[in-house]
Write a protein that holds these residues in place. Structure first.
Motif, PDB file in Angstrom:
ATOM      1  N   GLN A   1      48.333  48.034  40.948  1.00  0.00           N
ATOM      2  CA  GLN A   1      47.936  46.744  40.397  1.00  0.00           C
ATOM      3  C   GLN A   1      47.916  46.764  38.865  1.00  0.00           C
ATOM      4  OE1 GLN A   1      44.227  46.263  42.659  1.00  0.00           O
ATOM      5  NE2 GLN A   1      45.081  44.391  43.515  1.00  0.00           N
TER       6      GLN A   1
ATOM      7  N   LEU B   1      49.808  35.799  28.089  1.00  0.00           N
ATOM      8  CA  LEU B   1      48.512  36.074  28.710  1.00  0.00           C
ATOM      9  C   LEU B   1      47.354  35.854  27.756  1.00  0.00           C
ATOM     10  CD1 LEU B   1      49.158  39.111  31.073  1.00  0.00           C
ATOM     11  CD2 LEU B   1      49.600  36.671  31.395  1.00  0.00           C
TER      12      LEU B   1
ATOM     13  N   TYR C   1      49.978  44.197  36.335  1.00  0.00           N
ATOM     14  CA  TYR C   1      49.402  43.432  35.222  1.00  0.00           C
ATOM     15  C   TYR C   1      50.151  43.729  33.924  1.00  0.00           C
ATOM     16  CZ  TYR C   1      46.210  41.905  31.573  1.00  0.00           C
ATOM     17  OH  TYR C   1      45.683  41.306  30.462  1.00  0.00           O
TER      18      TYR C   1
ATOM     19  N   ILE D   1      47.821  37.675  43.446  1.00  0.00           N
ATOM     20  CA  ILE D   1      47.963  38.211  42.084  1.00  0.00           C
ATOM     21  C   ILE D   1      47.756  37.092  41.068  1.00  0.00           C
ATOM     22  CG2 ILE D   1      49.506  39.366  40.453  1.00  0.00           C
ATOM     23  CD1 ILE D   1      50.943  40.611  42.873  1.00  0.00           C
ATOM     24  N   VAL D   2      48.659  36.121  41.074  1.00  0.00           N
ATOM     25  CA  VAL D   2      48.600  34.985  40.147  1.00  0.00           C
ATOM     26  C   VAL D   2      48.096  33.766  40.908  1.00  0.00           C
ATOM     27  CG1 VAL D   2      49.912  33.541  38.549  1.00  0.00           C
ATOM     28  CG2 VAL D   2      50.510  35.953  38.830  1.00  0.00           C
ATOM     29  N   ARG D   3      47.205  33.012  40.285  1.00  0.00           N
ATOM     30  CA  ARG D   3      46.627  31.829  40.923  1.00  0.00           C
ATOM     31  C   ARG D   3      47.696  30.760  41.146  1.00  0.00           C
ATOM     32  NH1 ARG D   3      40.925  31.192  40.359  1.00  0.00           N
ATOM     33  NH2 ARG D   3      41.284  28.938  40.393  1.00  0.00           N
TER      34      ARG D   3
ATOM     35  N   PHE E   1      42.193  40.590  41.973  1.00  0.00           N
ATOM     36  CA  PHE E   1      43.218  41.303  41.214  1.00  0.00           C
ATOM     37  C   PHE E   1      42.705  41.599  39.804  1.00  0.00           C
ATOM     38  CE2 PHE E   1      46.778  41.354  38.224  1.00  0.00           C
ATOM     39  CZ  PHE E   1      47.614  42.295  38.805  1.00  0.00           C
ATOM     40  N   LEU E   2      42.134  40.616  39.155  1.00  0.00           N
ATOM     41  CA  LEU E   2      41.669  40.786  37.785  1.00  0.00           C
ATOM     42  C   LEU E   2      40.571  41.838  37.701  1.00  0.00           C
ATOM     43  CD1 LEU E   2      42.185  39.670  34.961  1.00  0.00           C
ATOM     44  CD2 LEU E   2      40.422  37.958  35.377  1.00  0.00           C
TER      45      LEU E   2
ATOM     46  N   THR F   1      42.344  45.117  31.481  1.00  0.00           N
ATOM     47  CA  THR F   1      43.156  44.165  30.722  1.00  0.00           C
ATOM     48  C   THR F   1      43.405  44.617  29.292  1.00  0.00           C
ATOM     49  OG1 THR F   1      41.189  42.891  30.110  1.00  0.00           O
ATOM     50  CG2 THR F   1      42.337  42.258  32.143  1.00  0.00           C
TER      51      THR F   1
ATOM     52  N   PHE G   1      44.832  34.735  36.827  1.00  0.00           N
ATOM     53  CA  PHE G   1      44.849  35.719  37.913  1.00  0.00           C
ATOM     54  C   PHE G   1      43.765  35.450  38.954  1.00  0.00           C
ATOM     55  CE2 PHE G   1      46.691  37.946  34.242  1.00  0.00           C
ATOM     56  CZ  PHE G   1      47.900  38.343  34.793  1.00  0.00           C
ATOM     57  N   GLU G   2      44.058  35.903  40.161  1.00  0.00           N
ATOM     58  CA  GLU G   2      43.051  35.848  41.223  1.00  0.00           C
ATOM     59  C   GLU G   2      41.908  36.809  40.882  1.00  0.00           C
ATOM     60  OE1 GLU G   2      42.951  33.704  43.380  1.00  0.00           O
ATOM     61  OE2 GLU G   2      44.908  33.192  44.213  1.00  0.00           O
TER      62      GLU G   2
ATOM     63  N   LEU H   1      42.147  34.614  31.177  1.00  0.00           N
ATOM     64  CA  LEU H   1      42.735  35.398  32.273  1.00  0.00           C
ATOM     65  C   LEU H   1      42.208  34.952  33.624  1.00  0.00           C
ATOM     66  CD1 LEU H   1      42.792  38.978  30.705  1.00  0.00           C
ATOM     67  CD2 LEU H   1      44.697  37.378  30.961  1.00  0.00           C
TER      68      LEU H   1
END
Length: 619
Positions: free
Chosen positions: A166, A424, A170, A575-577, A437-438, A443, A433-434, A429
């Motif tokens: 993961q 990003l 990112y 992963i991504v909203r 995942f975040l 980051t 991101f979900e 963030l």
């Protein structure tokens, strides 16, 4: 006609249980390749390589050393060069390592990925060249060391069993590729340029065998520097021309134009050049390529890339790379190399590296403007900042608004400031991101890796440090991977004259002002070649090898369906909203097609790559 060059191997650094005999085939199969019919197996070790190089693997029975070498090494020692010519680079490396150990790297230049197993000492050495033209990935599992030029091949070894990482996913979305030393697979790493790994049963040691030396020669006469530079440039091209039919990428910029002119001189016949055009305003530079071709009398070929070609290339790119790769200019690179192959070319010369070693990237000059603010005394800044930032109705007054923007940007130190416009950083963030995942990623790590490369430079000058950072991030992690893999996929070799070691060492003798002076880029480079290159080439503004994907995506053409399908699928991966993906598409459709098209391409390539590399994602 994909001509893969793959090195795979594993070694148990202490006595252990036998390993299944089909492991090498599993590793090669991960890259869609057949393992060579003659792999080398000695005790608890298995080694193999495939590619166009003859004698890529050797076992020196007298010394007990096994070696694999891929690439185009250049040997400083005449005796070693003669041995390499007679028996292959692997045999030469094995014998020289037995004689001088790790001092081997003082004599080994050019491009290479290298693996050496010393059966007497129970050690294995992995390394890549100074610029990162070649790659080496590895994983350590107890006493087992698994390695390959492909991260995906390492992950395929049954002892590694790597899941997707993961953190690296990112970093891909942050950098548009997976920066070294990470890979897309958990527990699998890759070497940085000029890095080596020495592994024994007890430990692993990782260090750099070479570092870029910034040592301006203040006593050098300008005419002598110019003469040396011209001689080294010609030598660099000569070293990359052999009996294979050789052509050159030609964009019309200073680097590709220089290579074109020198290729014609060295070969004694018109250089065969290949250029890509786009029917999109602001992206087509064929006029500049034509200026160079006429100036040097090149045998020029042109090809226009269309949206249909991009749609064709989308799945090919996702399949070709062992990690997600989001540089859209892989598309024109592939088609340019493919056209060259169709015209009988077997090796292409590329101009990559000139910007990173001679001061050609626009950000070097732009950041100099902000660095002037950093040079002010703290006392003066303490007076200026409150005055400007708190000026009444300042946001409505253009000069004050610009001053505020300048101070905000200048107050961020390098190298962090280089990422001010990163996608990003545009939104929180948590909106991108979900949550799960975040919560699983660091980051801050992408910036931490950039700081490490920036401050590792053996110079305090910001321009030198930015060039050192670009050596790793822009060149090794990005552009070289783009060009090398797409040329492989098209069936041609690629060579990089500007990455010649002697030429790079020379660049380190130039002062900062000879690289970047105010808004002038590549100052010495352009002055030294002012009577060689066309005047239009010398004066043209910097332009990247971009792809008008965003503009074409906004049209009702062949790209919309695969794009929307990929984004919808990605939105279900956690992963991504999905709402961020929808908003990104809306902003792209609202008149900012080129800008938002970049991130859409990056996201599409991630989804297509994940579809073709279906495996668990590490928590």
């Amino acid at each position: 006609m994909d001509t893969r060059r793959i090195l795979c191997g594993w070694v148990n650094l202490q006595t252990g249980d036998p390993t299944p005999p089909d492991i090498l085939q599993r590793m090669f199969s991960a890259e869609g390749a057949e393992a060579p019919a003659n792999p080398l197996r000695l005790g608890e070790a298995g080694w193999a390589a495939t590619g166009r190089e003859a004698s890529a693997m050797a076992h020196d029975a007298e010394t007990g050393i096994i070696a694999i070498v891929l690439g185009r090494p250049i040997w400083i020692s005449a005796a070693t060069a003669a041995r390499a010519s007679a028996d292959g680079h692997a045999a030469a490396a094995a014998r020289r390592y037995a004689e001088v150990g790790e001092r081997l790297f003082d004599e080994m230049q050019g491009s290479f990925s290298l693996a050496i197993c010393d059966l007497r000492e129970g050690s294995t050495l992995l390394a890549i060249d100074r610029c990162g033209v070649e790659r080496m990935c590895f994983a350590r599992v107890g006493p087992l060391l698994v390695f390959s030029t492909s991260a995906r091949a390492v992950a395929a070894h049954p002892a590694v069993k790597a899941s997707l990482d993961q953190q690296s996913l990112y970093e891909y979305l942050y950098c548009h590729m997976v920066p070294s030393p990470g890979t897309a697979f958990r527990g699998v790493e890759k070497l940085l340029p000029a890095q080596r790994l020495l592994a024994t049963a007890q430990q692993s040691r990782r260090d750099f065998y070479w570092a870029m030396r910034f040592a301006p020669d203040k006593q050098a006469r300008s005419d002598a520097q110019r003469e040396t530079f011209r001689r080294l440039l010609r030598q660099a091209v000569e070293r990359q021309v052999d009996e294979a039919p050789v052509g050159a990428f030609l964009s019309g910029g200073t680097d590709s134009s220089t290579v074109t002119g020198l290729l014609g001189e060295v070969s004694g016949e018109p250089a065969r050049t290949f250029s890509i055009g786009f029917d999109a305003e602001g992206f087509d530079e064929l006029d500049y390529a034509r200026v160079t071709a006429r100036h040097f009398g090149a045998d020029a070929r042109e090809f226009y890339v269309t949206p249909e070609h991009v749609a064709e290339a989308l799945p090919m790119i996702a399949t070709s790379y062992d990690e997600p790769f989001g540089n859209a200019s892989a598309v024109p690179t592939y088609f340019c190399a493919r056209i060259a192959r169709e015209h009988g070319i077997r090796a292409m010369l590329a101009g990559d590296g000139g910007d990173e070693f001679f001061g050609g990237n626009v950000r070097y000059a732009k950041q100099g403007v902000f660095e002037r603010y950093q040079s002010l005394t703290p006392g003066l800044r303490q007076v200026l900042e409150p005055l400007v930032m708190n000026f009444p109705f300042g946001s409505a007054i253009m000069p004050v608004r610009k001053a505020r923007s300048y101070i905000r940007q200048a107050s961020v130190p390098l190298p962090d400031r280089l990422e001010s416009y990163n996608f990003l950083h545009r939104d929180p963030l948590t909106d991108i991101f979900e949550p799960e995942f975040l919560a699983a990623v660091d980051t801050e790590r992408p910036l931490a890796m950039m700081r490490e490369a920036y401050f590792r430079a053996q110079s305090a000058e910001p321009v030198d440090r930015m060039m050192h950072l670009d050596h790793k991030i822009t060149l090794a992690d990005n552009d070289l991977r783009k060009v090398s893999r797409m040329c492989e996929a098209a069936g041609v070799d690629v060579r990089f004259p500007f990455l010649d070691t002697d030429l790079i060492d020379f660049s380190g003798t130039l002062s900062v002002d000879q690289k970047v002076s105010g808004n002038r880029l590549r100052v010495f480079f352009k002055e030294a070649l002012s009577d060689f290159l066309p005047g239009e080439t010398i004066t043209k503004s910097k332009h990247g090898f971009g792809l008008p994907f965003g503009l074409w995506l906004a049209q009702d053409g062949p790209l919309r369906s695969p794009a929307t399908s990929a984004l919808e699928s990605l939105g279900r991966r956690g992963i991504v909203r999905p709402d961020y993906l929808r908003r990104l598409w809306q902003e792209h459709s609202s008149g900012h097609a080129s800008y938002f098209g970049v991130m859409i391409w990056v996201l599409i390539q991630l989804e297509l790559w994940l579809q073709r590399n279906d495996r668990p994602v590490a928590a």
